[in-house]
Write a protein that holds these residues in place. Structure first.
Motif, PDB file in Angstrom:
ATOM      1  N   GLN A  86      47.713  -8.212  16.907  1.00  0.00           N
ATOM      2  CA  GLN A  86      47.910  -9.588  16.455  1.00  0.00           C
ATOM      3  C   GLN A  86      48.020  -9.682  14.935  1.00  0.00           C
ATOM      4  O   GLN A  86      48.239 -10.765  14.394  1.00  0.00           O
ATOM      5  N   GLY A  87      47.860  -8.529  14.256  1.00  0.00           N
ATOM      6  CA  GLY A  87      47.991  -8.513  12.802  1.00  0.00           C
ATOM      7  C   GLY A  87      46.746  -8.897  12.037  1.00  0.00           C
ATOM      8  O   GLY A  87      46.813  -9.211  10.848  1.00  0.00           O
ATOM      9  N   ALA A  88      45.582  -8.872  12.699  1.00  0.00           N
ATOM     10  CA  ALA A  88      44.341  -9.283  12.046  1.00  0.00           C
ATOM     11  C   ALA A  88      43.865  -8.219  11.058  1.00  0.00           C
ATOM     12  O   ALA A  88      44.030  -7.015  11.282  1.00  0.00           O
ATOM     13  N   SER A  89      43.256  -8.664   9.982  1.00  0.00           N
ATOM     14  CA  SER A  89      42.665  -7.754   9.002  1.00  0.00           C
ATOM     15  C   SER A  89      41.278  -7.323   9.474  1.00  0.00           C
ATOM     16  O   SER A  89      40.733  -7.864  10.447  1.00  0.00           O
ATOM     17  N   ASN A  90      40.679  -6.367   8.780  1.00  0.00           N
ATOM     18  CA  ASN A  90      39.338  -5.905   9.140  1.00  0.00           C
ATOM     19  C   ASN A  90      38.322  -7.043   9.093  1.00  0.00           C
ATOM     20  O   ASN A  90      37.463  -7.168   9.972  1.00  0.00           O
ATOM     21  N   ILE A  91      38.408  -7.863   8.055  1.00  0.00           N
ATOM     22  CA  ILE A  91      37.476  -8.986   7.919  1.00  0.00           C
ATOM     23  C   ILE A  91      37.649  -9.966   9.065  1.00  0.00           C
ATOM     24  O   ILE A  91      36.665 -10.460   9.642  1.00  0.00           O
ATOM     25  N   GLU A  92      38.889 -10.258   9.419  1.00  0.00           N
ATOM     26  CA  GLU A  92      39.155 -11.190  10.518  1.00  0.00           C
ATOM     27  C   GLU A  92      38.651 -10.644  11.845  1.00  0.00           C
ATOM     28  O   GLU A  92      38.076 -11.386  12.654  1.00  0.00           O
ATOM     29  N   ILE A  93      38.851  -9.354  12.077  1.00  0.00           N
ATOM     30  CA  ILE A  93      38.355  -8.736  13.310  1.00  0.00           C
ATOM     31  C   ILE A  93      36.830  -8.838  13.362  1.00  0.00           C
ATOM     32  O   ILE A  93      36.248  -9.155  14.414  1.00  0.00           O
ATOM     33  N   ALA A  94      36.176  -8.577  12.244  1.00  0.00           N
ATOM     34  CA  ALA A  94      34.714  -8.663  12.192  1.00  0.00           C
ATOM     35  C   ALA A  94      34.235 -10.059  12.554  1.00  0.00           C
ATOM     36  O   ALA A  94      33.288 -10.230  13.336  1.00  0.00           O
ATOM     37  N   HIS A  95      34.887 -11.078  12.013  1.00  0.00           N
ATOM     38  CA  HIS A  95      34.504 -12.458  12.305  1.00  0.00           C
ATOM     39  C   HIS A  95      34.767 -12.805  13.762  1.00  0.00           C
ATOM     40  O   HIS A  95      33.934 -13.462  14.405  1.00  0.00           O
ATOM     41  N   LEU A  96      35.899 -12.363  14.287  1.00  0.00           N
ATOM     42  CA  LEU A  96      36.260 -12.705  15.663  1.00  0.00           C
ATOM     43  C   LEU A  96      35.358 -12.026  16.690  1.00  0.00           C
ATOM     44  O   LEU A  96      35.071 -12.597  17.750  1.00  0.00           O
ATOM     45  N   LEU A  97      34.911 -10.811  16.388  1.00  0.00           N
ATOM     46  CA  LEU A  97      34.108 -10.050  17.344  1.00  0.00           C
ATOM     47  C   LEU A  97      32.615 -10.053  17.003  1.00  0.00           C
ATOM     48  O   LEU A  97      31.823  -9.400  17.691  1.00  0.00           O
ATOM     49  N   PHE A  98      32.250 -10.771  15.935  1.00  0.00           N
ATOM     50  CA  PHE A  98      30.847 -10.921  15.542  1.00  0.00           C
ATOM     51  C   PHE A  98      30.187  -9.560  15.252  1.00  0.00           C
ATOM     52  O   PHE A  98      29.084  -9.276  15.721  1.00  0.00           O
ATOM     53  N   ILE A  99      30.901  -8.739  14.507  1.00  0.00           N
ATOM     54  CA  ILE A  99      30.376  -7.451  14.080  1.00  0.00           C
ATOM     55  C   ILE A  99      30.647  -7.305  12.591  1.00  0.00           C
ATOM     56  O   ILE A  99      31.382  -8.100  11.996  1.00  0.00           O
ATOM     57  N   SER A 100      30.054  -6.307  11.976  1.00  0.00           N
ATOM     58  CA  SER A 100      30.236  -6.123  10.540  1.00  0.00           C
ATOM     59  C   SER A 100      31.591  -5.475  10.248  1.00  0.00           C
ATOM     60  O   SER A 100      32.186  -4.819  11.115  1.00  0.00           O
ATOM     61  N   GLU A 101      32.055  -5.650   9.002  1.00  0.00           N
ATOM     62  CA  GLU A 101      33.322  -5.040   8.603  1.00  0.00           C
ATOM     63  C   GLU A 101      33.223  -3.516   8.638  1.00  0.00           C
ATOM     64  O   GLU A 101      34.185  -2.830   9.007  1.00  0.00           O
ATOM     65  N   ASN A 102      32.062  -2.970   8.279  1.00  0.00           N
ATOM     66  CA  ASN A 102      31.882  -1.514   8.327  1.00  0.00           C
ATOM     67  C   ASN A 102      31.977  -0.992   9.757  1.00  0.00           C
ATOM     68  O   ASN A 102      32.520   0.099   9.990  1.00  0.00           O
ATOM     69  N   THR A 103      31.459  -1.767  10.711  1.00  0.00           N
ATOM     70  CA  THR A 103      31.575  -1.367  12.118  1.00  0.00           C
ATOM     71  C   THR A 103      33.032  -1.373  12.562  1.00  0.00           C
ATOM     72  O   THR A 103      33.471  -0.477  13.294  1.00  0.00           O
ATOM     73  N   VAL A 104      33.785  -2.368  12.091  1.00  0.00           N
ATOM     74  CA  VAL A 104      35.216  -2.421  12.406  1.00  0.00           C
ATOM     75  C   VAL A 104      35.906  -1.176  11.868  1.00  0.00           C
ATOM     76  O   VAL A 104      36.707  -0.536  12.562  1.00  0.00           O
TER      77      VAL A 104
END
Length: 216
Positions: free
Chosen positions: A170-188
Motif C-alpha cells: 500500500q506504500g506505507a512508510s515504517n512510521i505509518e506501519i508502526a502506527h497502523l499495527l500498534f508496534i514500534s518503528e524499530n520492530t517494523v
C-alpha cells in the motif's frame, strides 16, 4: 464544483520545479485539492534533507536539467527516509532506464497529461497505487524479472510478516506501519529486515513485486 479532497497517509507534497506563473497555478490547484501541506521547492537546489517520511515528491521534468536530475537521483538513493517520487511533464524521449533509476518511483506522466489527470494520478499514488503508462510498467516488470531470477518463491511468512508486507504494497512508510499495527518503528524495521532475508530481495520495490506475484 468539485470539493472532494483526498485524505491520505502522505505527510506532504513537495512540488519540485522552477518558480513560474504555471508552477504557481499548479501549486494553488494542489493546495485546493489535498489536505496535505503542499510546498514548492526549487529544482536546482538539490537537498534531500527537505524530505521526510511519507512525503510525495513531484518532479517537473520540463524544468529540471539533466545534471540536476542525476544529482537528485543520487541524493534520494542515499536518503534514509521513506517517500514516493512522481515525474510529470515527462518528455516522451526520456528513456525508461533513466526512469527506473529514480528511487521509490511511483508514477510517470508525460507532457500531454492535463492538470486534472495529474491530480487524479496523485490521488491514486496516495492510495498506494502505481501510475505508469503501460510501456513503462512493462519495462519495469521485465527488468525486475531479468535482474532478480533467484528470488525465493517458496517461503512461509508469519501473520505479522504478511500484515507488514500488505502495508508495504500500500506504500506505507515504517512510521505509518508502526502506527497502523500498534508496534514500534524499530520492530517494523526488524520485521522488514527478516522479510527481505526470507524473500531474498534487497529493497521494498522487490518485496512488493514478490508479493504481487505470490500472494493473493
Amino acid at each position: 464544483m468539485r470539493t472532494d479532497k483526498t485524505p491520505s497517509v502522505l505527510r506532504s507534497l513537495l512540488l519540485i520545479t522552477r518558480p513560474s506563473l504555471q508552477s504557481t497555478l499548479l501549486l494553488q490547484a494542489l493546495k485546493k485539492r489535498f489536505y496535505n501541506d503542499v510546498t514548492l521547492e526549487h529544482c536546482d537546489v538539490v537537498d534531500s534533507e527537505i524530505v521526510d517520511d511519507g512525503d510525495l515528491l513531484l518532479f517537473d521534468m520540463q524544468s529540471i536539467d539533466s545534471q540536476a536530475m542525476h544529482q537528485w537521483c543520487f541524493a534520494l538513493q542515499n536518503c534514509p527516509k521513506q517517500f514516493k517520487v512522481l515525474l510529470f511533464n515527462t518528455p516522451q524521449h526520456y528513456h525508461n532506464r533513466d526512469i527506473v533509476e529514480w528511487p521509490m518511483i511511483s508514477g510517470v506522466f508525460h507532457t500531454e497529461t492535463d492538470e486534472e489527470h495529474l491530480i487524479d494520478g496523485i490521488k491514486n499514488v496516495c492510495r498506494g497505487e502505481k501510475c505508469f503508462p503501460k510501456v513503462i510498467n512493462d519495462y519495469i516488470v521485465q527488468q525486475l524479472n531479468l535482474s532478480h531470477p533467484q528470488w525465493n518463491e517458496c517461503v512461509e511468512l508469519t501473520r505479522r510478516e504478511k500484515e507488514i508486507l500488505c502495508k508495504l504494497r500500500q506504500g506505507a512508510s515504517n512510521i505509518e506501519i508502526a502506527h497502523l499495527l500498534f508496534i514500534s518503528e524499530n520492530t517494523v524495521k526488524t520485521h522488514i529486515y527478516n522479510l527481505f532475508k526470507k524473500l531474498s530481495v534487497k529493497n521494498r520495490t522487490q518485496a512488493v513485486f514478490w508479493a504481487n506475484r505470490n500472494l493473493r
